[in-house]
Design a protein around this motif. Structure first.
Motif, PDB file in Angstrom:
ATOM      1  N   GLU C  51     -64.020   8.281 -27.389  1.00  0.00           N
ATOM      2  CA  GLU C  51     -63.020   8.983 -28.180  1.00  0.00           C
ATOM      3  C   GLU C  51     -62.648  10.245 -27.399  1.00  0.00           C
ATOM      4  O   GLU C  51     -63.509  10.868 -26.782  1.00  0.00           O
ATOM      5  CB  GLU C  51     -63.671   9.354 -29.510  1.00  0.00           C
ATOM      6  N   ALA C  52     -61.370  10.604 -27.397  1.00  0.00           N
ATOM      7  CA  ALA C  52     -60.933  11.796 -26.658  1.00  0.00           C
ATOM      8  C   ALA C  52     -60.090  12.699 -27.544  1.00  0.00           C
ATOM      9  O   ALA C  52     -59.412  12.236 -28.459  1.00  0.00           O
ATOM     10  CB  ALA C  52     -60.121  11.385 -25.441  1.00  0.00           C
ATOM     11  N   TYR C  53     -60.166  13.989 -27.265  1.00  0.00           N
ATOM     12  CA  TYR C  53     -59.208  14.952 -27.809  1.00  0.00           C
ATOM     13  C   TYR C  53     -58.084  14.960 -26.769  1.00  0.00           C
ATOM     14  O   TYR C  53     -58.099  15.739 -25.811  1.00  0.00           O
ATOM     15  CB  TYR C  53     -59.898  16.304 -27.925  1.00  0.00           C
ATOM     16  N   ASP C  54     -57.140  14.055 -26.967  1.00  0.00           N
ATOM     17  CA  ASP C  54     -56.229  13.655 -25.889  1.00  0.00           C
ATOM     18  C   ASP C  54     -55.582  14.820 -25.139  1.00  0.00           C
ATOM     19  O   ASP C  54     -55.673  14.914 -23.914  1.00  0.00           O
ATOM     20  CB  ASP C  54     -55.111  12.739 -26.430  1.00  0.00           C
ATOM     21  N   LYS C  55     -54.905  15.693 -25.874  1.00  0.00           N
ATOM     22  CA  LYS C  55     -54.109  16.729 -25.222  1.00  0.00           C
ATOM     23  C   LYS C  55     -55.008  17.668 -24.416  1.00  0.00           C
ATOM     24  O   LYS C  55     -54.719  18.006 -23.269  1.00  0.00           O
ATOM     25  CB  LYS C  55     -53.326  17.533 -26.277  1.00  0.00           C
ATOM     26  N   MET C  56     -56.116  18.067 -25.036  1.00  0.00           N
ATOM     27  CA  MET C  56     -57.023  18.981 -24.339  1.00  0.00           C
ATOM     28  C   MET C  56     -57.733  18.288 -23.178  1.00  0.00           C
ATOM     29  O   MET C  56     -57.979  18.892 -22.136  1.00  0.00           O
ATOM     30  CB  MET C  56     -58.039  19.559 -25.325  1.00  0.00           C
ATOM     31  N   ALA C  57     -58.049  17.000 -23.354  1.00  0.00           N
ATOM     32  CA  ALA C  57     -58.709  16.249 -22.277  1.00  0.00           C
ATOM     33  C   ALA C  57     -57.797  16.190 -21.040  1.00  0.00           C
ATOM     34  O   ALA C  57     -58.243  16.413 -19.911  1.00  0.00           O
ATOM     35  CB  ALA C  57     -59.071  14.840 -22.752  1.00  0.00           C
ATOM     36  N   ILE C  58     -56.532  15.923 -21.267  1.00  0.00           N
ATOM     37  CA  ILE C  58     -55.566  15.903 -20.152  1.00  0.00           C
ATOM     38  C   ILE C  58     -55.496  17.284 -19.498  1.00  0.00           C
ATOM     39  O   ILE C  58     -55.559  17.417 -18.268  1.00  0.00           O
ATOM     40  CB  ILE C  58     -54.157  15.481 -20.664  1.00  0.00           C
ATOM     41  N   ASN C  59     -55.386  18.320 -20.338  1.00  0.00           N
ATOM     42  CA  ASN C  59     -55.410  19.715 -19.866  1.00  0.00           C
ATOM     43  C   ASN C  59     -56.593  19.992 -18.948  1.00  0.00           C
ATOM     44  O   ASN C  59     -56.439  20.553 -17.864  1.00  0.00           O
ATOM     45  CB  ASN C  59     -55.637  20.642 -21.081  1.00  0.00           C
ATOM     46  N   GLU C  60     -57.772  19.637 -19.420  1.00  0.00           N
ATOM     47  CA  GLU C  60     -58.994  19.936 -18.670  1.00  0.00           C
ATOM     48  C   GLU C  60     -59.061  19.125 -17.377  1.00  0.00           C
ATOM     49  O   GLU C  60     -59.509  19.617 -16.351  1.00  0.00           O
ATOM     50  CB  GLU C  60     -60.236  19.681 -19.534  1.00  0.00           C
ATOM     51  N   MET C  61     -58.597  17.887 -17.438  1.00  0.00           N
ATOM     52  CA  MET C  61     -58.593  17.081 -16.205  1.00  0.00           C
ATOM     53  C   MET C  61     -57.590  17.649 -15.195  1.00  0.00           C
ATOM     54  O   MET C  61     -57.848  17.667 -13.994  1.00  0.00           O
ATOM     55  CB  MET C  61     -58.306  15.619 -16.535  1.00  0.00           C
ATOM     56  N   GLU C  62     -56.473  18.164 -15.693  1.00  0.00           N
ATOM     57  CA  GLU C  62     -55.500  18.787 -14.772  1.00  0.00           C
ATOM     58  C   GLU C  62     -56.091  20.032 -14.115  1.00  0.00           C
ATOM     59  O   GLU C  62     -55.871  20.278 -12.930  1.00  0.00           O
ATOM     60  CB  GLU C  62     -54.209  19.131 -15.522  1.00  0.00           C
ATOM     61  N   LYS C  63     -56.858  20.791 -14.907  1.00  0.00           N
ATOM     62  CA  LYS C  63     -57.529  21.979 -14.345  1.00  0.00           C
ATOM     63  C   LYS C  63     -58.471  21.584 -13.220  1.00  0.00           C
ATOM     64  O   LYS C  63     -58.513  22.217 -12.169  1.00  0.00           O
ATOM     65  CB  LYS C  63     -58.374  22.660 -15.438  1.00  0.00           C
ATOM     66  N   ILE C  64     -59.265  20.535 -13.482  1.00  0.00           N
ATOM     67  CA  ILE C  64     -60.249  20.104 -12.476  1.00  0.00           C
ATOM     68  C   ILE C  64     -59.529  19.664 -11.206  1.00  0.00           C
ATOM     69  O   ILE C  64     -59.947  19.979 -10.089  1.00  0.00           O
ATOM     70  CB  ILE C  64     -61.120  18.948 -13.033  1.00  0.00           C
ATOM     71  N   ALA C  65     -58.428  18.945 -11.355  1.00  0.00           N
ATOM     72  CA  ALA C  65     -57.670  18.501 -10.180  1.00  0.00           C
ATOM     73  C   ALA C  65     -57.146  19.712  -9.403  1.00  0.00           C
ATOM     74  O   ALA C  65     -57.247  19.763  -8.169  1.00  0.00           O
ATOM     75  CB  ALA C  65     -56.525  17.583 -10.600  1.00  0.00           C
ATOM     76  N   ARG C  66     -56.626  20.708 -10.126  1.00  0.00           N
ATOM     77  CA  ARG C  66     -56.125  21.913  -9.437  1.00  0.00           C
ATOM     78  C   ARG C  66     -57.250  22.615  -8.695  1.00  0.00           C
ATOM     79  O   ARG C  66     -57.073  23.077  -7.562  1.00  0.00           O
ATOM     80  CB  ARG C  66     -55.488  22.876 -10.441  1.00  0.00           C
ATOM     81  N   GLN C  67     -58.415  22.698  -9.324  1.00  0.00           N
ATOM     82  CA  GLN C  67     -59.559  23.333  -8.652  1.00  0.00           C
ATOM     83  C   GLN C  67     -59.929  22.570  -7.377  1.00  0.00           C
ATOM     84  O   GLN C  67     -60.218  23.172  -6.341  1.00  0.00           O
ATOM     85  CB  GLN C  67     -60.770  23.374  -9.594  1.00  0.00           C
ATOM     86  N   ALA C  68     -59.892  21.241  -7.461  1.00  0.00           N
ATOM     87  CA  ALA C  68     -60.249  20.432  -6.287  1.00  0.00           C
ATOM     88  C   ALA C  68     -59.228  20.654  -5.154  1.00  0.00           C
ATOM     89  O   ALA C  68     -59.601  20.772  -3.984  1.00  0.00           O
ATOM     90  CB  ALA C  68     -60.333  18.952  -6.655  1.00  0.00           C
ATOM     91  N   PHE C  69     -57.946  20.740  -5.517  1.00  0.00           N
ATOM     92  CA  PHE C  69     -56.930  21.021  -4.488  1.00  0.00           C
ATOM     93  C   PHE C  69     -57.153  22.391  -3.849  1.00  0.00           C
ATOM     94  O   PHE C  69     -56.893  22.578  -2.663  1.00  0.00           O
ATOM     95  CB  PHE C  69     -55.513  20.963  -5.090  1.00  0.00           C
ATOM     96  N   ASP C  70     -57.624  23.365  -4.660  1.00  0.00           N
ATOM     97  CA  ASP C  70     -57.889  24.707  -4.108  1.00  0.00           C
ATOM     98  C   ASP C  70     -59.081  24.699  -3.167  1.00  0.00           C
ATOM     99  O   ASP C  70     -59.135  25.460  -2.215  1.00  0.00           O
ATOM    100  CB  ASP C  70     -58.186  25.699  -5.250  1.00  0.00           C
ATOM    101  N   LYS C  71     -60.069  23.847  -3.464  1.00  0.00           N
ATOM    102  CA  LYS C  71     -61.324  23.895  -2.724  1.00  0.00           C
ATOM    103  C   LYS C  71     -61.297  23.057  -1.450  1.00  0.00           C
ATOM    104  O   LYS C  71     -61.989  23.391  -0.480  1.00  0.00           O
ATOM    105  CB  LYS C  71     -62.478  23.364  -3.603  1.00  0.00           C
ATOM    106  N   TRP C  72     -60.558  21.933  -1.443  1.00  0.00           N
ATOM    107  CA  TRP C  72     -60.624  21.011  -0.306  1.00  0.00           C
ATOM    108  C   TRP C  72     -59.233  20.528   0.103  1.00  0.00           C
ATOM    109  O   TRP C  72     -58.351  20.388  -0.759  1.00  0.00           O
ATOM    110  CB  TRP C  72     -61.486  19.792  -0.664  1.00  0.00           C
ATOM    111  N   PRO C  73     -59.043  20.240   1.386  1.00  0.00           N
ATOM    112  CA  PRO C  73     -57.744  19.745   1.856  1.00  0.00           C
ATOM    113  C   PRO C  73     -57.568  18.264   1.522  1.00  0.00           C
ATOM    114  O   PRO C  73     -57.725  17.404   2.383  1.00  0.00           O
ATOM    115  CB  PRO C  73     -57.809  19.988   3.375  1.00  0.00           C
ATOM    116  N   VAL C  74     -57.246  18.003   0.251  1.00  0.00           N
ATOM    117  CA  VAL C  74     -57.041  16.615  -0.168  1.00  0.00           C
ATOM    118  C   VAL C  74     -55.555  16.376  -0.422  1.00  0.00           C
ATOM    119  O   VAL C  74     -54.783  17.305  -0.601  1.00  0.00           O
ATOM    120  CB  VAL C  74     -57.880  16.263  -1.416  1.00  0.00           C
ATOM    121  N   GLN C  75     -55.163  15.100  -0.417  1.00  0.00           N
ATOM    122  CA  GLN C  75     -53.744  14.756  -0.512  1.00  0.00           C
ATOM    123  C   GLN C  75     -53.333  14.362  -1.921  1.00  0.00           C
ATOM    124  O   GLN C  75     -52.353  14.865  -2.458  1.00  0.00           O
ATOM    125  CB  GLN C  75     -53.437  13.622   0.472  1.00  0.00           C
TER     126      GLN C  75
END
Lengths: 139, 80, 139, 80
Positions: C51-75
């Motif tokens: 079960e997911a809190y859809d809107k917030m789950a998407i929000n949090e996953m987007e945050k994690i992706a942004r953090q990963a882009f900041d930390k490593w040279p990924v495409q």
């Protein structure tokens, strides 16, 4: 059998590899997919050619898989490597590792690709518009 | 004894073929073989490094070569 | 767009995920595939429910992706997560990361799954023959 | 003010529904809300931990709650 190692002249399938390592007791799978980049140090690459010392390459990959089983609690290990001519975007290598817990899968997968690149007798020639070079041959 | 040497990658270019035959003293070591090869093919000395394989295993310089061994020259690998 | 994040009620496809992150300049892709294990601490599991809190789950996953882009040279970064009822062997999550060099892909993929499990509002209920439990709810 | 609280996972079982409404003083904080909830639903204190989300972001205990905020209770997550 918990290990599948293959040299192949035809297209590798990520889906087939994941399907093969997945077992009912699997909780996580880490997959590394190598791909042919369109450039090396800014220079456009036309295609790659891979050549293997088949029997010894299989030997060395089996050794690496055994080492990974000794080091981490993993369930299945698959290593598929292409030989022959590969175009940009094609897949030279797929490594897939299943485990009950992700830590082992990640560590083993990383170890296998790092060690494969150091010890397995496979050679890659980069073909450029104006020439070709065996990668890593010269200092 | 006559020993057949398999070649891969850039070694094939250096030998101008996928195998060559060299003449070695009985009980020659991998070290002796490398010396002979480098005399005949000086371009080998320009490689980043290279190894010899005996019967599909990496060999040490001190290992002895026997007449029916499968010998291969392994220039720097670059798979993956 | 270099990020694809999705909650889905239908089967996740590893092949689709790899195809999406692969680009001409990609040299390596790391993929993590979660799977539903047939047992937890030795106790047979019948199925899982997510079960997911859809809107917030998407929000949090987007945050994690942004953090990963900041930390490593990924495409490219892809995160697909299932909701609803999953049987043994089904795939709750796929994370795929492409990069020019494998080090960044491995590190980012590992970071994403580790952080997702800590911060993304998604809940898993394990159904056993004799009961059910919300995972991690109690100490 | 009346505040609607969304519930997920085990919190849905504890509230016996996917949302409840509580009465809060204006300018109540997340801390005040948690106190009210724990009084009405003591089983919350047995959880390993839980967080409140305000407008789809994790909230701190000192954050103020406004009437039209979207509030949710986030029991320990277990995705992946």
């Amino acid at each position: 059998m918990n290990t599948q190692i293959k040299l192949s002249v035809s297209t590798l399938s990520v889906q087939d590899c994941v399907d093969w390592v997945m077992a009912p007791e699997t909780g996580g799978i880490d997959v590394f997919v190598g791909t042919v980049r369109n450039a090396t140090k800014g220079k456009p690459v036309v295609r790659l050619e891979f050549e293997a010392y088949d029997k010894m390459a299989i030997n060395e990959m089996e050794k690496i898989a055994r080492q990974a089983f000794d080091k981490w609690p993993v369930q299945k290990i698959l290593i598929h490597h292409r030989t022959g001519v590969l175009q940009i975007g094609e897949i030279p290598v797929i490594i897939a590792v299943s485990a009950a817990h992700r830590d082992a899968a990640f560590n083993a997968c990383r170890y296998i690709i790092d060690t494969l690149k150091q010890t397995v007798p496979i050679w890659k020639k980069e073909i450029f518009e104006d020439g070709e070079v065996w990668v890593a041959a010269h200092p | 004894m006559k020993i057949n040497i398999l070649a891969f990658g850039i070694a094939k270019d250096i030998f101008n073929g996928s195998a060559i035959t060299v003449d070695l003293a009985n009980d020659a070591t991998v070290y002796n073989l490398k010396y002979v090869l480098e005399q005949q093919y000086p371009r080998l000395k320009k490689l980043a490094t290279y190894m010899m394989a005996v019967n599909n295993e990496y060999a040490l310089d001190g290992d002895t070569i026997h007449e029916r061994d499968e010998i291969a020259i392994i220039p720097p690998v670059s798979g993956g």
